[in-house]
Design a protein around this motif. Sequence first.
Motif, mmCIF file in Angstrom:
data_model
loop_
_atom_site.group_PDB
_atom_site.id
_atom_site.type_symbol
_atom_site.label_atom_id
_atom_site.label_comp_id
_atom_site.label_asym_id
_atom_site.label_seq_id
_atom_site.Cartn_x
_atom_site.Cartn_y
_atom_site.Cartn_z
ATOM 1 N N GLY A 65 0.805 -1.221 0.000
ATOM 2 C CA GLY A 65 0.000 0.000 0.000
ATOM 3 C C GLY A 65 0.832 1.262 0.000
ATOM 4 N N VAL A 66 2.025 1.217 -0.598
ATOM 5 C CA VAL A 66 2.883 2.398 -0.701
ATOM 6 C C VAL A 66 3.203 2.628 -2.174
ATOM 7 N N SER A 67 3.934 3.694 -2.460
ATOM 8 C CA SER A 67 4.288 3.982 -3.843
ATOM 9 C C SER A 67 5.516 3.181 -4.271
ATOM 10 N N GLU A 68 5.671 3.030 -5.564
ATOM 11 C CA GLU A 68 6.835 2.305 -6.087
ATOM 12 C C GLU A 68 8.127 3.050 -5.742
ATOM 13 N N THR A 69 8.058 4.389 -5.720
ATOM 14 C CA THR A 69 9.226 5.196 -5.348
ATOM 15 C C THR A 69 9.657 4.916 -3.915
ATOM 16 N N THR A 70 8.668 4.704 -3.041
ATOM 17 C CA THR A 70 8.979 4.418 -1.638
ATOM 18 C C THR A 70 9.730 3.095 -1.504
ATOM 19 N N VAL A 71 9.306 2.075 -2.247
ATOM 20 C CA VAL A 71 9.996 0.782 -2.197
ATOM 21 C C VAL A 71 11.436 0.930 -2.696
#
Length: 331
Positions: free
Chosen positions: A16-22
Amino acid sequence: MSQMPLTHKRIARILGVSETTVKSYRRKFPDCIPVASKGKPIQFTDEALEVCRAIRDLFSAGLSIEETHQRLAELFEFIVPPVFEEPEEDNEVVEVVLPDDYKQAMSSLATSMVNLSLKQEQMLKKMSSIESRLQQLGLADVRTSGTTSSDPVLAELRVLTERTEALWDAISCSVSADSTTHSDYTEPSPKLESQVQKAKVHRLVPLREAISHDPPRKILAMPLLIQEREGEYTPLHGRGNSRITLNDLRASLMTHFVEDDCYTIHWSENNSGWQLDLLQERAHVPHNICLTMAQTSTLRGSVMVIKDMTTNGHEITPGALQDFISDVYSR
């Protein structure tokens, strides 16, 4: 392995987070997220999903990058604990040159303390003279407890004012009674007893005892940072984009704000660290700031991290606090 390959995009969708965060997780913890295939797109193992899930939860709990790395090493056997470099000891004598504004602030503070002590000594002498006069008139000794206040200096000044008024009222009542009765001393009137009771207070606390104690010097000399919601630290900058300490901030406030705009600095210690209240009590539009901070260790050494910030009871953002500090140094 999962039926579908675990890519940046799929891990982000599951957590449930953004791809940038990962991707930022991989930059911050490069050796902690196992990669299954380095093709395009990069694919990860099932353990990588669990590591990312743990990072997300630890950041949400307010942990820093260093603290999160330590916890990951405790949760997963394949993750190596972080190594913190100990600062090298230098036996050379280093000459410390204090900034001119800090010297000026300390000099002004010392002068103000001397003036306040002299004023207090004069007031105490006047009080002793009035007490002696009361004792000659046969009134009770003035030496019982008075009221307390959250601010010791203000409380003592308030008690002193009430004490002076009560003593003068008591003397006036006694002189008036002597002029009307022309007889020996009798039981004092209820009004006189009331004024004497008001005049019974503690001996004034010396000013140096009434001032609240600051944190230890090593705390005041630590760099000042703000903890972002994702666990990252943002340093506060002063003049010339230099990093500032609590000592720098305090000296600048004392130098640049005077008279009605001056700030009263109040420290209080709690279980997690220190709370700094900057109270602009006499300003037409007060700007009261409350900073809750704690000491922590980073790769560069020990720092003081601001965890909560409010102004006039409302939460403020790190950017707003930096704007305030920049305004202080621009005065």
